[in-house]
Design a protein around this motif. Structure first.
Motif, PDB file in Angstrom:
ATOM      1  N   LEU A   1      -2.413   6.284  -5.830  1.00 57.80           N
ATOM      2  CA  LEU A   1      -2.112   6.183  -4.402  1.00 57.80           C
ATOM      3  C   LEU A   1      -3.289   5.550  -3.660  1.00 57.80           C
ATOM      4  O   LEU A   1      -4.449   5.818  -3.976  1.00 57.80           O
ATOM      5  N   ASP A   2      -2.972   4.726  -2.662  1.00 55.51           N
ATOM      6  CA  ASP A   2      -4.029   4.009  -1.936  1.00 55.51           C
ATOM      7  C   ASP A   2      -4.627   4.811  -0.796  1.00 55.51           C
ATOM      8  O   ASP A   2      -5.824   4.748  -0.533  1.00 55.51           O
ATOM      9  N   ILE A   3      -3.768   5.561  -0.078  1.00 57.61           N
ATOM     10  CA  ILE A   3      -4.185   6.218   1.166  1.00 57.61           C
ATOM     11  C   ILE A   3      -3.820   7.698   1.108  1.00 57.61           C
ATOM     12  O   ILE A   3      -2.718   8.065   0.694  1.00 57.61           O
ATOM     13  N   ILE A   4      -4.740   8.548   1.544  1.00 55.78           N
ATOM     14  CA  ILE A   4      -4.469   9.982   1.681  1.00 55.78           C
ATOM     15  C   ILE A   4      -4.494  10.307   3.177  1.00 55.78           C
ATOM     16  O   ILE A   4      -5.462   9.991   3.867  1.00 55.78           O
ATOM     17  N   SER A   5      -3.432  10.927   3.658  1.00 53.61           N
ATOM     18  CA  SER A   5      -3.315  11.260   5.081  1.00 53.61           C
ATOM     19  C   SER A   5      -3.467  12.768   5.262  1.00 53.61           C
ATOM     20  O   SER A   5      -2.780  13.544   4.606  1.00 53.61           O
ATOM     21  N   LEU A   6      -4.386  13.170   6.154  1.00 59.31           N
ATOM     22  CA  LEU A   6      -4.637  14.601   6.322  1.00 59.31           C
ATOM     23  C   LEU A   6      -4.779  14.983   7.786  1.00 59.31           C
ATOM     24  O   LEU A   6      -5.002  14.134   8.646  1.00 59.31           O
ATOM     25  N   GLU A   7      -4.673  16.273   8.041  1.00 58.19           N
ATOM     26  CA  GLU A   7      -4.737  16.832   9.392  1.00 58.19           C
ATOM     27  C   GLU A   7      -6.181  17.254   9.677  1.00 58.19           C
ATOM     28  O   GLU A   7      -6.763  18.019   8.917  1.00 58.19           O
ATOM     29  N   CYS A   8      -6.733  16.759  10.785  1.00 57.10           N
ATOM     30  CA  CYS A   8      -8.145  17.070  11.097  1.00 57.10           C
ATOM     31  C   CYS A   8      -8.333  17.693  12.478  1.00 57.10           C
ATOM     32  O   CYS A   8      -8.918  18.762  12.607  1.00 57.10           O
ATOM     33  N   HIS A   9      -7.863  17.018  13.535  1.00 54.55           N
ATOM     34  CA  HIS A   9      -8.192  17.457  14.894  1.00 54.55           C
ATOM     35  C   HIS A   9      -7.571  18.813  15.225  1.00 54.55           C
ATOM     36  O   HIS A   9      -6.389  19.045  14.979  1.00 54.55           O
ATOM     37  N   ASN A  10      -8.396  19.697  15.785  1.00 56.86           N
ATOM     38  CA  ASN A  10      -7.989  21.056  16.169  1.00 56.86           C
ATOM     39  C   ASN A  10      -7.542  21.896  14.976  1.00 56.86           C
ATOM     40  O   ASN A  10      -6.855  22.894  15.134  1.00 56.86           O
ATOM     41  N   SER A  11      -7.892  21.465  13.770  1.00 55.45           N
ATOM     42  CA  SER A  11      -7.592  22.273  12.592  1.00 55.45           C
ATOM     43  C   SER A  11      -8.898  22.907  12.122  1.00 55.45           C
ATOM     44  O   SER A  11      -9.966  22.595  12.637  1.00 55.45           O
ATOM     45  N   HIS A  12      -8.786  23.783  11.148  1.00 52.55           N
ATOM     46  CA  HIS A  12      -9.990  24.393  10.578  1.00 52.55           C
ATOM     47  C   HIS A  12     -10.265  23.819   9.193  1.00 52.55           C
ATOM     48  O   HIS A  12     -10.767  24.509   8.308  1.00 52.55           O
TER      49      HIS A  12
ATOM     50  N   LYS B   1     -10.943   6.421  -1.736  1.00 58.68           N
ATOM     51  CA  LYS B   1      -9.598   6.207  -1.214  1.00 58.68           C
ATOM     52  C   LYS B   1      -9.665   5.843   0.267  1.00 58.68           C
ATOM     53  O   LYS B   1     -10.624   6.178   0.961  1.00 58.68           O
ATOM     54  N   LYS B   2      -8.613   5.188   0.752  1.00 60.36           N
ATOM     55  CA  LYS B   2      -8.466   5.033   2.193  1.00 60.36           C
ATOM     56  C   LYS B   2      -7.972   6.374   2.735  1.00 60.36           C
ATOM     57  O   LYS B   2      -7.213   7.075   2.062  1.00 60.36           O
ATOM     58  N   VAL B   3      -8.425   6.723   3.929  1.00 59.02           N
ATOM     59  CA  VAL B   3      -8.109   8.043   4.476  1.00 59.02           C
ATOM     60  C   VAL B   3      -7.492   7.893   5.865  1.00 59.02           C
ATOM     61  O   VAL B   3      -8.095   7.299   6.758  1.00 59.02           O
ATOM     62  N   MET B   4      -6.288   8.410   6.020  1.00 58.08           N
ATOM     63  CA  MET B   4      -5.623   8.439   7.314  1.00 58.08           C
ATOM     64  C   MET B   4      -6.021   9.759   7.981  1.00 58.08           C
ATOM     65  O   MET B   4      -5.536  10.830   7.595  1.00 58.08           O
ATOM     66  N   VAL B   5      -6.943   9.674   8.917  1.00 60.90           N
ATOM     67  CA  VAL B   5      -7.523  10.873   9.532  1.00 60.90           C
ATOM     68  C   VAL B   5      -6.717  11.278  10.761  1.00 60.90           C
ATOM     69  O   VAL B   5      -6.622  10.519  11.731  1.00 60.90           O
ATOM     70  N   GLY B   6      -6.135  12.481  10.700  1.00 56.57           N
ATOM     71  CA  GLY B   6      -5.384  12.999  11.839  1.00 56.57           C
ATOM     72  C   GLY B   6      -6.316  13.371  12.971  1.00 56.57           C
ATOM     73  O   GLY B   6      -7.048  14.357  12.886  1.00 56.57           O
ATOM     74  N   ALA B   7      -6.293  12.586  14.040  1.00 55.53           N
ATOM     75  CA  ALA B   7      -7.202  12.804  15.174  1.00 55.53           C
ATOM     76  C   ALA B   7      -6.444  13.228  16.429  1.00 55.53           C
ATOM     77  O   ALA B   7      -7.020  13.288  17.513  1.00 55.53           O
ATOM     78  N   ILE B   8      -5.153  13.505  16.277  1.00 51.93           N
ATOM     79  CA  ILE B   8      -4.301  13.954  17.390  1.00 51.93           C
ATOM     80  C   ILE B   8      -3.574  15.217  16.970  1.00 51.93           C
ATOM     81  O   ILE B   8      -2.881  15.239  15.946  1.00 51.93           O
TER      82      ILE B   8
ATOM     83  N   GLU C   1       0.843  -1.202   0.000  1.00 45.97           N
ATOM     84  CA  GLU C   1       0.000   0.000   0.000  1.00 45.97           C
ATOM     85  C   GLU C   1       0.876   1.249   0.000  1.00 45.97           C
ATOM     86  O   GLU C   1       1.982   1.256   0.550  1.00 45.97           O
ATOM     87  N   THR C   2       0.373   2.290  -0.626  1.00 42.36           N
ATOM     88  CA  THR C   2       1.099   3.558  -0.693  1.00 42.36           C
ATOM     89  C   THR C   2       0.225   4.672  -0.140  1.00 42.36           C
ATOM     90  O   THR C   2      -1.001   4.669  -0.304  1.00 42.36           O
ATOM     91  N   ALA C   3       0.880   5.618   0.526  1.00 37.51           N
ATOM     92  CA  ALA C   3       0.156   6.727   1.140  1.00 37.51           C
ATOM     93  C   ALA C   3       0.864   8.037   0.831  1.00 37.51           C
ATOM     94  O   ALA C   3       2.086   8.064   0.640  1.00 37.51           O
ATOM     95  N   VAL C   4       0.094   9.119   0.798  1.00 34.85           N
ATOM     96  CA  VAL C   4       0.693  10.452   0.762  1.00 34.85           C
ATOM     97  C   VAL C   4       0.197  11.195   1.998  1.00 34.85           C
ATOM     98  O   VAL C   4      -1.002  11.214   2.291  1.00 34.85           O
ATOM     99  N   HIS C   5       1.141  11.735   2.748  1.00 30.14           N
ATOM    100  CA  HIS C   5       0.813  12.465   3.978  1.00 30.14           C
ATOM    101  C   HIS C   5       0.936  13.961   3.701  1.00 30.14           C
ATOM    102  O   HIS C   5       2.018  14.452   3.364  1.00 30.14           O
TER     103      HIS C   5
END
Length: 348
Positions: free
Chosen positions: A250-261, A273-280, A210-214
């Motif tokens: 790309l298989d996974i997209i990683s993004l910033e979520c928690h405490n962001s706007h 897509k699979k999503v790497m959700v930033g929760a920290i 699997e491949t991801a972009v952060h």
């Protein structure tokens, strides 16, 4: 393609704090405190510790915590020919802050593997799925002064070929997910769509893992937090790259979520897509409660199917204290467990 047994498999976006005996803590670019063989042993010991921290916190997809590298971009570049680290120039990184960087003085190439031995070592230490992070081509060119190619695009394509060589050997070493860090994708929108995503696809060419972009808004350092204050009440940068990323390989997209706007509905743009959700939040010393993590994941589930959601951190945690990073890892795991149980009840 890797199949993960766990629903909502957790992972970190990248770095974890280094032990004080290896490098000065809570600091980026911190020099090593050891040398030669002692340094190699120290890096392996730190990797073991970082792995144990993740296992103890019940993180499902583990990494080396970037213990074996000084910096997420330059440590890779250090191993390439054609880059002079003595000949330095000051450049503005991601249009945000000045940094002294090495100079590209000739054709770039990778004469031997960079991280492969460390990846093999990590693979020997655990049965869990492992993820390895590499710098993306656009973020690499943004961390250099180019005195040879005189073209950001040409240099990026050269780096993409080199990254592909490394990625293939990492896959052969047993890495399950190869993640490319591209914070530059949140800044240089025209380049991202003109050639940046195509360049990243060259870097993953032929991979079966699997491949991801952060893509994040950066470490929790002052230059980044000051920049975030200028972005207003809605951060819509992802809107620029997501449509084309949704069409990419790309298989996974990683993004910033928690405490962001970041408006959560932007995830709809990468549906499928699979999503790497930033929760920290990595820019705060406050340790999230499991319920706060769960709440971020519940919001994301409106726009991504449960079997495609990977709870994660917003970015790396190298600048944080080990105690705070440890607490945040545990919160991530506990928050994911809450939502996992809710989903199981729904499906029952």
């Amino acid at each position: 393609m890797t199949k993960f047994k766990t629903l909502l498999p957790t992972s970190t976006a990248g770095s974890l704090p280094k032990p004080s005996w290896l490098a000065e803590p809570e600091k980026l670019w911190s020099p090593w405190k050891l040398q030669d063989e002692a340094l190699n042993e120290g890096k392996q010991d730190a990797l073991r510790v970082a792995l144990q921290e993740q296992v103890h916190a019940n993180i499902d997809i583990v990494s080396d915590g970037e213990q074996t590298r000084q910096h997420f971009v330059t440590t890779f570049i250090e191993h390439l020919t054609g880059v002079d680290f003595e000949k330095r120039k000051t450049v503005k990184i991601r249009d945000r802050y000045d940094a002294s960087v090495p100079t590209v003085v000739g054709a770039v190439s990778r004469e031997k593997p960079v991280f492969v031995e460390s990846a093999k070592f990590l693979r020997q230490q655990t049965d869990r799925p492992i993820k390895w992070a590499l710098p993306g081509p656009m973020t690499m060119i943004d961390t250099l002064y180019d005195d040879h190619f005189k073209s950001r695009e040409k240099l990026a394509w050269e780096f993409a070929k080199i990254l592909n060589q490394e990625a293939k050997e990492l896959e052969a070493a047993g890495v399950d997910i190869i993640q490319f860090d591209e914070p530059a994708f949140n800044v240089f929108f025209d380049e991202v769509n003109d050639w940046g995503i195509a360049c990243l696809e060259r870097a993953i060419e032929g991979l079966k893992c699997e491949t991801a972009v952060h893509i994040c808004y950066g470490y929790g350092i002052k230059a980044n937090t000051d920049w975030k204050k200028t972005l207003g009440s809605e951060w819509r940068q992802y809107e620029q790259a997501f449509p084309k990323l949704q069409q990419s390989n790309l298989d996974i997209i990683s993004l910033e979520c928690h405490n962001s706007h970041v408006p959560m509905d932007l995830i709809e743009l990468i549906r499928g897509k699979k999503v790497m959700v930033g929760a920290i939040d990595v820019a705060s010393n406050l340790i999230e409660t499991p319920e706060q993590v769960a709440n971020t994941l519940r919001k994301a589930l409106k726009f991504v199917d449960a079997d495609k959601l990977y709870p994660s951190t917003n970015c790396g945690m190298a600048p944080l204290s080990r105690e705070i990073a440890r607490g945040k890892l545990k919160a991530l795991s506990a928050g994911a467990a809450i939502v996992r149980n809710e989903l199981k009840l729904t499906l029952a």
